[in-house]
Each structure stands twice: as C-alpha cells, then as structure tokens.
Design an enzyme around this catalytic site. Structure first.
Site, PDB file in Angstrom:
ATOM      1  N   ASP A 108      93.241 -13.326  60.910  1.00 45.01           N
ATOM      2  CA  ASP A 108      91.967 -13.126  60.965  1.00 45.01           C
ATOM      3  C   ASP A 108      92.037 -12.608  62.954  1.00 45.01           C
ATOM      4  O   ASP A 108      93.061 -13.007  63.383  1.00 45.01           O
ATOM      5  CB  ASP A 108      91.041 -14.787  61.611  1.00 45.01           C
ATOM      6  CG  ASP A 108      90.363 -14.443  62.138  1.00 45.01           C
ATOM      7  OD1 ASP A 108      89.067 -13.187  61.346  1.00 45.01           O
ATOM      8  OD2 ASP A 108      89.948 -14.991  63.243  1.00 45.01           O
ATOM      9  N   GLU A 130      90.326  -8.768  56.339  1.00 44.00           N
ATOM     10  CA  GLU A 130      88.689  -8.383  56.633  1.00 44.00           C
ATOM     11  C   GLU A 130      89.202  -7.084  56.759  1.00 44.00           C
ATOM     12  O   GLU A 130      89.730  -6.016  57.485  1.00 44.00           O
ATOM     13  CB  GLU A 130      88.894  -9.075  57.370  1.00 44.00           C
ATOM     14  CG  GLU A 130      88.528 -10.453  57.622  1.00 44.00           C
ATOM     15  CD  GLU A 130      87.238 -11.014  58.386  1.00 44.00           C
ATOM     16  OE1 GLU A 130      86.269 -11.662  58.126  1.00 44.00           O
ATOM     17  OE2 GLU A 130      87.594 -10.880  59.591  1.00 44.00           O
ATOM     18  N   ASP A 164      88.955 -19.855  64.727  1.00 47.29           N
ATOM     19  CA  ASP A 164      89.572 -18.820  63.797  1.00 47.29           C
ATOM     20  C   ASP A 164      90.302 -19.251  63.204  1.00 47.29           C
ATOM     21  O   ASP A 164      90.558 -18.427  61.476  1.00 47.29           O
ATOM     22  CB  ASP A 164      90.547 -17.801  64.552  1.00 47.29           C
ATOM     23  CG  ASP A 164      89.193 -17.089  66.364  1.00 47.29           C
ATOM     24  OD1 ASP A 164      88.260 -16.656  64.947  1.00 47.29           O
ATOM     25  OD2 ASP A 164      90.209 -17.021  66.888  1.00 47.29           O
TER      26      ASP A 164
END
Length: 491
Positions: free
Chosen positions: A249, A341, A438
């Site tokens: 992340d 991501e 997170d």
C-alpha cells in the site's frame, strides 16, 4: 532456469577531461540541432497540408473530403538524412575554392566534428515524437494525450545524444574496468567499475548495442545498452514461495506499508519509511532558486546559478531513485508475488486551481500534497516492479483502482460506507477489528489483486478511454488534423 536474451542498461558516471567535456557538449548540441532540423521539415510539410486543406474548405469543399483528398508526404528519418547529406557538403577549407563556397554557407558546417550517429539517432527521435503525437491523436496510443512535438531549446532541453555502432566491428567498448571507449570521443574515465559488464562481454553473454550520453546536474552519464543472455527463473525460489504474496500500500506518511514484514525478524518492517528527499533539500533549493531569479538573463552569473539549481535537483532525483531501487529489489527477491494498486497518479496530482469562473479551494495545501505525491514516486515504483519481478522469478499482481481496499475489513470482509482520511486506525463495526488503516489496505491488496499476464501490463496500467477523453481527442484531431501522408514512417 531459462536462458533469455534481454536488453539491459548499465549506467556509469563519467569523469571527462576538459577537452572531452567540450566534445560532449558539441555532440549534445549537434543532436539537438538535428532533432530540430528533422522536426522543422515535418512541421513544414504539415503546414503545407493544412494550407491546402483550408484553401479547399474556403472554396466550398467539405472539410472531411478536403482532408482525404490532400496528400502531402511527411519525410521520415531516411529521407531527411539523405537530404541533409546532399546539403551539408564539406566544411573543411579547400584553398582551391573561393571564400563563398566554404562551410559557413552550409546548414551545419561543423558536421564532421561529431559522430554521424548523433545526427541519425536524433532523426529517429524526431520520428518517434511525431509518431507518438499521431498515435495519441488517432487513439492508437494508450494513456494521456501527447501534445504537438516541440522544438528543443538550448538550456531548457536535456543535453543528451545516442551513439550506435556495428556489433560485428564494435567501436563502443570498455577499455579495462574504469574507462569507456566511444567513437569520436575517445577513452573516457568512468567513476564506477565496469567489471560486471566487462566479464559478461568476455564470456560472450553480452553484446553492446548503443550508448546514451546525458547530462544530469553537473555530471555526465553513459547508459550502455547491451543485449544480455541471462538465466531467468521460471518459478519462485523456495524462500520466495515460503513468504508468499505481499501487498504493498503506497503512501506518503510511509513510503509503503506491507501486508507482512519485509524482514521476518523485524515485525516493524511492515512500514517502509519515506525519506522525503525533497523536504530535506527545500531550503537549499529555495535559496538557489532565489539567487537564480536575481540574475540577469544571458549573464555568466545566471549560468552559474542555474548550474547550482540543477545540481541540487539532480541530487534529489538520484537519492529518490536509489530509495525506490532498493525497495523494489527487496520486494522482487523476497516474495513469490508482489501485489500493488493500479493508481491514477496523474489524477491524484492534478492542480486544484480551477478556473476563473470556478476557482479551486485549498489550492496551496493541494500543491503541497502534489509535491509529496510526486516525491514518493508511485509511478516509478510500479514501473520497476514490472520488470524486476520478471527477472527474479516472482510475479506482479495488480488490484483494480476502484476496489475499496481501505474501507474493507481484512478480517470479516465487511465494508464501511465512509472512511475519512483523518482516521488512521480502521475500526470494523461488524467484528470489532482495530488495525492500522494502511496495513489493513495492504492485506486486502494482497488478497484481491489479480496477477498480470504477459503483454497485459499496458492494458491494466491505462484505464479505458472515457467519452470525454474520446471527445477531446476528436476535437484535437478536428482542430489540428492528422499529419499529411499518414504515418511519419512513410516517405
């Protein structure tokens, strides 16, 4: 293990003499001139095409029909090279020729002082720039729109040039471990050791294809492109398989938060610290930029001040690159799969200024956030993981950008309807889980990311063109029109 041929670049910092430094600047200037010359020829052809189309439209011909009927070919690199060879002539002084027939009346009387590959590579770069604009205009190129090619201005454009050679009779080679031999430039000392590349060449595992010379700050660098035969693992190692998949992340408070520790012996290594390189040099950079703004254009003091600003910015870029390289190398070598991501970095770093009619809010705060986002380099992190995972036997998995990884509980899977940015601890109302926000997102990324298949990198990196994007592309095409003759590769 599989024997695979790949193209790898080996970057060396150069330590040229004063004479070699002048030659490097001369080659960079010649490459910039050649690019502008080639682009000027293409722009002139485009303007002729545009003028003929406008004349037909003024005569009553529909614009769509006028576009199809007018054909003005755009010269490619080979045609431009052939034309320039006929024009440039010989700049060397011949006592039998009158003064009016000597070099100053040629387009580039100094052509024999630099390698011909500096011209040829610049012509190819102009073709690529024109082709990128054309592909973006017609929708064949993924990603954001590419603007009309621009001329390179001295002092603004990056000083660089590229040299090629015949691989069967190489003129680009290492001269020992600490020197690099280049055509027309001679043997230039390098700061780093070229032992690794030299040994690969000696074993027949690497062949030098080209070298790109560029200036960064106050230093010159040589990026040697070689075709390397290397062993690529076809599956993760036992140690990688034991660690499994790690979710990454990306963030600003921490450069990255992982779903599991980077080092098994250190539980706190789930957080990777963000060095904030730009913040460390903000005062020095602001002071140097103020000094630059007080100088007079064209003065020697301005050149000196600009070099100081460039040196600071280059130092920041180098340290940022080192940080990202270290992190991506550890992720690619320690885990069987790395999940990230699919971030829209351009959208995240868009300015909040707005328009005159609808001005933006909290513009200064958003500008600071944009600087922090770009300083953390999420796009470079993704780019390096794409090729490093293929080198070290691991895989890259990508999570869809619309997946609510931060709002979803990593324990029970329930999603919260709302989660503000100020909530740094995720509290699940269903199962009562309390976990770092997170870290919770990193676990969800590792769990729901989809592995990339070969050839699918660009498709997952760029979103599907929206209706507004297609409309904007159509408007640009109507306004500017496609280049005459279609592809720039046609002559």
């Amino acid at each position: 293990m599989a024997q695979v041929e790949t193209l790898r670049a080996y970057r060396f910092a150069l330590d040229p003499t004063s004479a070699q430094l002048a030659d490097l600047n001369r080659h960079a200037g010649a490459a910039r001139w050649a690019f502008n010359y080639a682009l000027g020829v293409k722009v002139a052809a485009h303007r002729r095409w545009r003028a003929q189309v406008d004349a037909l439209v003024a005569a009553g011909v529909p614009e769509a029909q006028a576009r199809k009927s007018v054909k003005v070919p755009v010269p490619g690199s080979q045609a431009i090279k052939k034309e320039l060879n006929a024009l440039k002539g010989d700049s060397r002084i011949d006592p039998e020729l009158p003064d009016g027939f000597h070099g100053p009346h040629r387009p580039c009387p100094w052509w024999h002082e630099v390698s011909t590959y500096a011209f040829q590579s610049a012509f190819i770069d102009a073709d690529r720039a024109w082709g990128n604009w054309l592909d973006s205009l017609t929708g064949r190129r993924a990603g954001g729109p590419v603007g009309y090619p621009r001329f390179k201005r001295k002092g603004r454009a990056r000083d660089s040039f590229r040299l090629h050679h015949d691989v069967k009779r190489p003129t680009i080679r290492l001269d020992g471990y600490r020197r690099l031999l280049l055509p027309r430039l001679g043997s230039i000392r390098i700061h780093d050791s070229g032992k690794r590349l030299a040994r690969l060449i000696a074993k027949g595992h690497a062949v030098i294809q080209s070298v790109t010379i560029s200036r960064g700050g106050n230093r010159w660098y040589a990026s040697v492109l070689a075709k390397v035969t290397q062993e690529i693992p076809d599956k993760p190692t036992r140690a990688q398989a034991e660690r499994g998949t790690v979710g990454v992340d990306w963030g600003i408070s921490h450069l990255a938060t992982l779903s599991q520790p980077l080092d098994p012996a250190d539980p706190g290594s789930i957080h990777v610290a963000n060095p904030r390189h730009l913040d460390q040099w903000t005062r020095q950079l602001a002071k140097a930029q103020r000094a630059l703004s007080r100088t007079e254009r064209g003065s020697k003091r301005r050149v000196k001040a600009a070099r100081k600003v460039g040196a600071i910015q280059h130092r920041i870029a180098q340290r940022r690159a080192s940080t990202v390289h270290l992190l991506t190398k550890k992720l690619a070598t320690r885990f069987a799969a790395v999940a990230v991501e699919d971030l829209n970095v351009r959208g995240m770093s868009t300015s909040a200024r707005g328009t005159v009619e609808q001005p933006g809010r909290r513009v200064r705060q958003k500008a600071g956030l944009n600087r922090a986002i770009l300083d953390a380099a999420p796009g470079e992190l993704r780019r390096q993981l794409t090729y490093k995972t293929s080198w070290y036997g691991s895989n890259l998995a990508v999570l869809d950008r619309w997946h609510p990884s931060s709002k979803t509980c990593s324990s029970c899977g329930s999603a919260k309807p709302k989660l503000t940015l100020s909530e740094r601890v995720f509290h699940c109302p269903t199962c009562g889980l309390a976990i770092d926000r997170d870290h919770n997102a990193a676990i969800n990324i590792a769990r729901h990311a989809v592995p990339l298949v070969e050839g699918d990198v660009n498709a997952r990196r760029s979103p599907t063109p929206t209706a507004s994007g297609q409309a904007g592309r159509a408007a640009r095409q109507k306004r500017e029109g496609p280049p005459p003759g279609g592809s720039p590769r046609r002559e």
